[in-house]
Enzyme design. Structure first.
Site, PDB file in Angstrom:
ATOM      1  N   HIS A   1       1.011   0.698 -13.301  1.00  0.00           N
ATOM      2  CA  HIS A   1       1.735  -0.505 -13.727  1.00  0.00           C
ATOM      3  C   HIS A   1       3.230  -0.177 -13.788  1.00  0.00           C
ATOM      4  CE1 HIS A   1       2.520  -4.313 -15.654  1.00  0.00           C
ATOM      5  NE2 HIS A   1       3.284  -3.662 -16.519  1.00  0.00           N
TER       6      HIS A   1
ATOM      7  N   GLY B   1       0.787  -1.234   0.000  1.00  0.00           N
ATOM      8  CA  GLY B   1       0.000   0.000   0.000  1.00  0.00           C
ATOM      9  C   GLY B   1       0.817   1.281   0.000  1.00  0.00           C
TER      10      GLY B   1
HETATM   11  C1  GRF Z   1       3.853  -1.130  -7.531  1.00  0.00           C
HETATM   12  O1  GRF Z   1       5.098  -1.319  -8.142  1.00  0.00           O
HETATM   13  C2  GRF Z   1       2.769  -0.991  -8.566  1.00  0.00           C
HETATM   14  O2  GRF Z   1       3.202  -0.375  -9.748  1.00  0.00           O
HETATM   15  C3  GRF Z   1       2.418  -2.423  -8.859  1.00  0.00           C
HETATM   16  O3  GRF Z   1       2.537  -3.095  -7.619  1.00  0.00           O
HETATM   17  C4  GRF Z   1       3.422  -2.371  -6.755  1.00  0.00           C
HETATM   18  C5  GRF Z   1       2.613  -2.056  -5.545  1.00  0.00           C
HETATM   19  O4  GRF Z   1       3.327  -1.498  -4.505  1.00  0.00           O
HETATM   20  N1  GRF Z   1       1.125  -2.517  -9.460  1.00  0.00           N
HETATM   21  P1  GRF Z   1       2.562  -0.846  -3.264  1.00  0.00           P
HETATM   22  O5  GRF Z   1       1.606  -1.900  -2.725  1.00  0.00           O
HETATM   23  O6  GRF Z   1       1.848   0.372  -3.739  1.00  0.00           O
HETATM   24  O7  GRF Z   1       3.642  -0.541  -2.272  1.00  0.00           O
END
Ligand code: GRF
Length: 201
Positions: free
Chosen positions: A112, A15
Site C-alpha cells: 500500500h 505490474g
Molecule cells: C503501487 O503504488 C502500489 O503500492 C499500489 O498500486 C501501485 C501499483 O503499481 N497498490 P504497479 O502496478 O505495481 O506498477
C-alpha cells in the site's frame, strides 16, 4: 536443493511491483518462485510483462462475473489450482471479502502506498501532500478482513520536498516499493519476522 514456495501474484495495472518480485524470485537462492500472475482486467499492462518473463498468466475478468461472489469464487479456484502458498497483491485494485481473505489466512501480502496506518484506501499521495507531512512511503502488510489493516511486515520511507506534486511523489515512493516488496517477500518466505525498514537514499 530445498523446495521453493509457490507464489501467485494478483495485478490490475502496470505490474511494476509484480516485475520487481518476479525478477528477485528469478535469483537462484530465492526461497520462492512465481507460478502464476492473475489480472482482474484483460487490458492490464502487467500481463505482457509477466509473459515476457515466461510466467503463466490468467485473467479473471471482474466485469464478466455476475458480482463479487462469482468473481471471488473463480479467483479462489484459479489460485488453489495453481498450488500457491503465498499470494502477493501488487497493484490489485479490488477489495477482497472476509470470506476470501479467511480462505487464505496469513498467506496474502499487499503493498500500500503510504506509511500505514496513515492514509488507508485511495489517493494516499494527495492526502500525504495536503496534510503537510514531511515524509511519506509504502507498507507491505498481511491482508486481513479490514482494509489496509493487517500486520505490517515492512515499510519504506521517503522525504516530501517543497514543490512536490502527486506524480513526483508517487514516482519516488514507487521506486522504493520495488526494493521493499521483494525484501519483504524473501523474509516472509524464510519465516523471518523482523520488519524491513528502508529509507530513500
Ligand atoms: C503501487 O503504488 C502500489 O503500492 C499500489 O498500486 C501501485 C501499483 O503499481 N497498490 P504497479 O502496478 O505495481 O506498477
Amino acid at each position: 536443493m530445498r523446495k521453493k514456495l509457490k507464489v501467485t501474484i494478483l495485478i490490475s495495472g502496470n505490474g511494476s511491483n509484480m516485475l520487481a518480485l518476479i525478477n528477485d524470485m528469478m535469483e537462484k537462492d530465492h526461497p520462492a518462485e512465481p507460478i502464476l500472475v492473475i489480472s482482474d482486467r484483460p487490458d492490464a499492462k502487467g500481463l505482457k510483462l509477466a509473459k515476457s518473463k515466461n510466467i503463466k498468466t490468467a485473467i479473471v475478468n471482474y466485469k464478466k462475473c455476475s458480482g463479487q461472489q462469482e468473481f471471488e469464487e473463480t479467483l479462489k479456484k484459479s489460485i488453489s489450482l495453481s498450488g500457491a502458498e503465498i499470494i502477493c497483491l501488487a497493484g490489485f485494485m479490488r477489495i477482497l471479502s472476509p470470506n476470501f481473505v479467511n480462505a487464505f489466512k496469513n498467506q496474502i501480502l499487499n503493498i500500500h502506498p503510504s506509511i500505514l496506518p496513515l492514509f488507508k484506501g485511495l489517493n494516499s499521495h494527495a492526502r500525504a501532500l495536503s496534510s503537510g507531512m514531511a515524509v511519506h512511503g509504502a507498507t507491505v502488510h498481511l491482508v486481513s478482513e479490514e482494509l489496509d489493516n493487517g500486520k505490517i511486515l515492512g515499510q519504506g520511507i521517503v522525504k516530501i520536498f517543497e514543490g512536490d506534486t502527486e506524480t513526483i511523489l508517487a514516482k519516488r515512493v514507487l521506486k522504493l516499493e520495488h526494493k521493499l516488496y521483494p525484501r519483504v517477500l524473501r523474509n516472509f518466505s524464510e519465516k523471518i519476522s523482523e520488519k524491513i525498514v528502508l529509507f530513500d537514499s
